[in-house]
Design a protein around this motif. Structure first.
Motif, mmCIF file in Angstrom:
data_model
loop_
_atom_site.group_PDB
_atom_site.id
_atom_site.type_symbol
_atom_site.label_atom_id
_atom_site.label_comp_id
_atom_site.label_asym_id
_atom_site.label_seq_id
_atom_site.Cartn_x
_atom_site.Cartn_y
_atom_site.Cartn_z
ATOM 1 N N GLY A 37 13.955 6.178 8.626
ATOM 2 C CA GLY A 37 13.602 7.443 7.998
ATOM 3 C C GLY A 37 14.792 8.237 7.501
ATOM 4 N N PHE A 41 -1.700 5.680 1.515
ATOM 5 C CA PHE A 41 -0.674 6.551 2.121
ATOM 6 C C PHE A 41 -1.027 8.019 1.897
ATOM 7 N N ASN A 92 5.667 -0.079 -7.187
ATOM 8 C CA ASN A 92 6.448 0.367 -6.023
ATOM 9 C C ASN A 92 6.725 -0.804 -5.073
ATOM 10 N N ASN A 122 17.740 6.967 5.953
ATOM 11 C CA ASN A 122 18.270 6.499 4.666
ATOM 12 C C ASN A 122 17.244 5.719 3.837
ATOM 13 N N GLY A 123 16.026 5.570 4.357
ATOM 14 C CA GLY A 123 14.967 4.897 3.612
ATOM 15 C C GLY A 123 15.037 3.382 3.628
ATOM 16 N N ARG A 124 16.048 2.797 4.288
ATOM 17 C CA ARG A 124 16.195 1.335 4.266
ATOM 18 C C ARG A 124 15.024 0.672 4.978
ATOM 19 N N ILE A 125 14.613 -0.467 4.414
ATOM 20 C CA ILE A 125 13.574 -1.281 5.043
ATOM 21 C C ILE A 125 14.127 -2.671 5.293
ATOM 22 N N LEU A 151 5.953 6.460 -3.026
ATOM 23 C CA LEU A 151 4.895 6.058 -2.095
ATOM 24 C C LEU A 151 3.516 6.543 -2.527
ATOM 25 N N VAL A 162 9.924 10.320 5.567
ATOM 26 C CA VAL A 162 9.214 9.329 6.374
ATOM 27 C C VAL A 162 9.781 9.379 7.792
ATOM 28 N N PHE A 207 10.371 -1.881 -3.898
ATOM 29 C CA PHE A 207 10.807 -1.864 -2.493
ATOM 30 C C PHE A 207 11.306 -3.249 -2.074
ATOM 31 N N ASP A 208 10.621 -4.309 -2.545
ATOM 32 C CA ASP A 208 11.071 -5.679 -2.266
ATOM 33 C C ASP A 208 12.532 -5.869 -2.675
ATOM 34 N N TYR A 209 12.820 -5.576 -3.936
ATOM 35 C CA TYR A 209 14.118 -5.959 -4.496
ATOM 36 C C TYR A 209 15.213 -4.942 -4.171
ATOM 37 N N GLU A 210 14.874 -3.669 -4.042
ATOM 38 C CA GLU A 210 15.899 -2.650 -3.774
ATOM 39 C C GLU A 210 16.097 -2.445 -2.270
ATOM 40 N N GLU A 211 15.143 -2.878 -1.457
ATOM 41 C CA GLU A 211 15.252 -2.858 0.009
ATOM 42 C C GLU A 211 15.436 -1.452 0.575
ATOM 43 N N THR A 212 14.901 -0.460 -0.147
ATOM 44 C CA THR A 212 14.911 0.913 0.350
ATOM 45 C C THR A 212 13.728 1.665 -0.260
ATOM 46 N N LEU A 213 13.255 2.695 0.464
ATOM 47 C CA LEU A 213 12.207 3.573 -0.068
ATOM 48 C C LEU A 213 12.797 4.738 -0.847
ATOM 49 N N TYR A 214 14.065 5.069 -0.593
ATOM 50 C CA TYR A 214 14.698 6.245 -1.212
ATOM 51 C C TYR A 214 15.587 5.760 -2.350
ATOM 52 N N HIS A 271 14.814 -15.056 -5.971
ATOM 53 C CA HIS A 271 15.670 -13.903 -5.669
ATOM 54 C C HIS A 271 16.226 -13.957 -4.238
ATOM 55 N N PHE A 272 15.356 -14.201 -3.279
ATOM 56 C CA PHE A 272 15.762 -14.052 -1.874
ATOM 57 C C PHE A 272 16.257 -15.352 -1.245
ATOM 58 N N LEU A 295 5.193 -3.922 0.714
ATOM 59 C CA LEU A 295 5.804 -5.012 -0.054
ATOM 60 C C LEU A 295 4.757 -5.886 -0.739
#
Lengths: 195, 195
Positions: free
Chosen positions: A144, A54, B50, A146-149, B90, B142, B54-61, A101-102, A91
């Motif tokens: 972009g 990145f 990271n 709120n950063g949610r994925i 990141l 992002v 990101f997996d568990y928190e489901e956000t980059l921020y 977990h999921f 990920l």
């Protein structure tokens, strides 16, 4: 170019890819994910790094022309062809812990993490040496604001492919993904060729 | 709560943080970045990840309420206070290689990577054990449409802080960042307290 090698659903494989060789990963049935790891054959403590990639590529969405960089700031793989244009490098591989977990109501699987660990063991790679994988065909859009994925089904169609050229002698780990979310709940094979 | 400890500009430090203790990182002058690493004191091959986060928190921020997870899927740190709300997970620590890449006309510095490697050496951490850091106060927006990322000056004001509670006995690495882009070209100190 070799004949296509098939990776059975929910399994993984490892092999050496010499500098200059091209690895083509194919999604034979469409909408399937392949977790890809690359280590330096000369010293497996050098490994692909999403953070370094990145840094140098200045984008999260990697496609033809982008390079995958190592933790030692060396280019390891260059994407030279890409018929999909959507992959993930955020990920980590699915594992026993991520299944618990999921998917608490579903059977636990060792996932891509367990499959990669077993396949890479002959080269001296341990579980703690497994970083975030380059998740071929995995569809993880980022908001972009709120950063949610989120993890959506891959957009790859049957026969879609990505080709990566080795920039150093590599050990590659590659899977047909075992997680429910990453392939829309269907477990399918992956194929690859070396040329 | 301890008195504030000052980390001089372009330097780093490492220290142990027992389970249950809270680490407060303060930006005394505003618009400065602190690279943070956390290792398990029991085994430094367990380290913040990271990808797992990101997996568990489901956000980059990540902000108050979010946890930083290890490569072994254990929570290591919980963010319990955050007066800024913008940090990065990141990008890798700046290093000799990143200075040569991004600032070819400026003097090369060993960067946060070199500072962290030296500070963490007494605990048996090697350069190859340094993953993507949690970059406190670093401002990396992002673009969700094309995946592009950029490094902007931090939005932190003088006295802003973030507080993280240790969920296991940790070794912490912490810097006052050395890179030009991450702090808008001004090198400033960082302070921290343990309570």
């Amino acid at each position: 170019m070799t004949d296509s090698v098939r990776i059975a659903p929910r399994s993984g494989i490892a092999f050496e890819l010499p500098k200059g060789a091209a690895l083509t990963v194919i999604d034979p049935e469409g909408s399937q994910v392949a977790d890809l790891l690359a280590y330096s054959l000369a010293d497996v403590r050098e490994v692909i790094s999403n953070g370094r990639t990145f840094d140098y590529e200045e984008t999260l969405y990697l496609t033809a022309g982008n390079r995958l960089w190592s933790n030692r700031s060396n280019p390891m793989l260059t994407i030279i062809e890409d018929s999909v244009g959507r992959h993930d490098f955020l990920l980590t591989p699915c594992s026993t812990a991520t299944f618990v977990h999921f998917y608490p109501d579903k059977p636990v699987h060792r996932g891509c993490f367990g499959n990669l660990a077993e396949a890479l063991r002959p080269w001296g790679v341990t579980e703690d040496d497994i970083p975030t994988a380059f998740n071929v065909f995995m569809n993880v859009p980022v908001d972009g604001t709120n950063g949610r994925i989120e993890v959506l089904p891959p957009v790859s169609k049957p026969g879609d492919h990505i080709t990566l050229r080795a920039e150093m002698d590599c050990v590659i780990g590659l899977t047909a993904c075992s997680a429910y979310a990453s392939n829309g709940g269907s477990f399918k094979p992956i194929e690859f060729q070396i040329g």
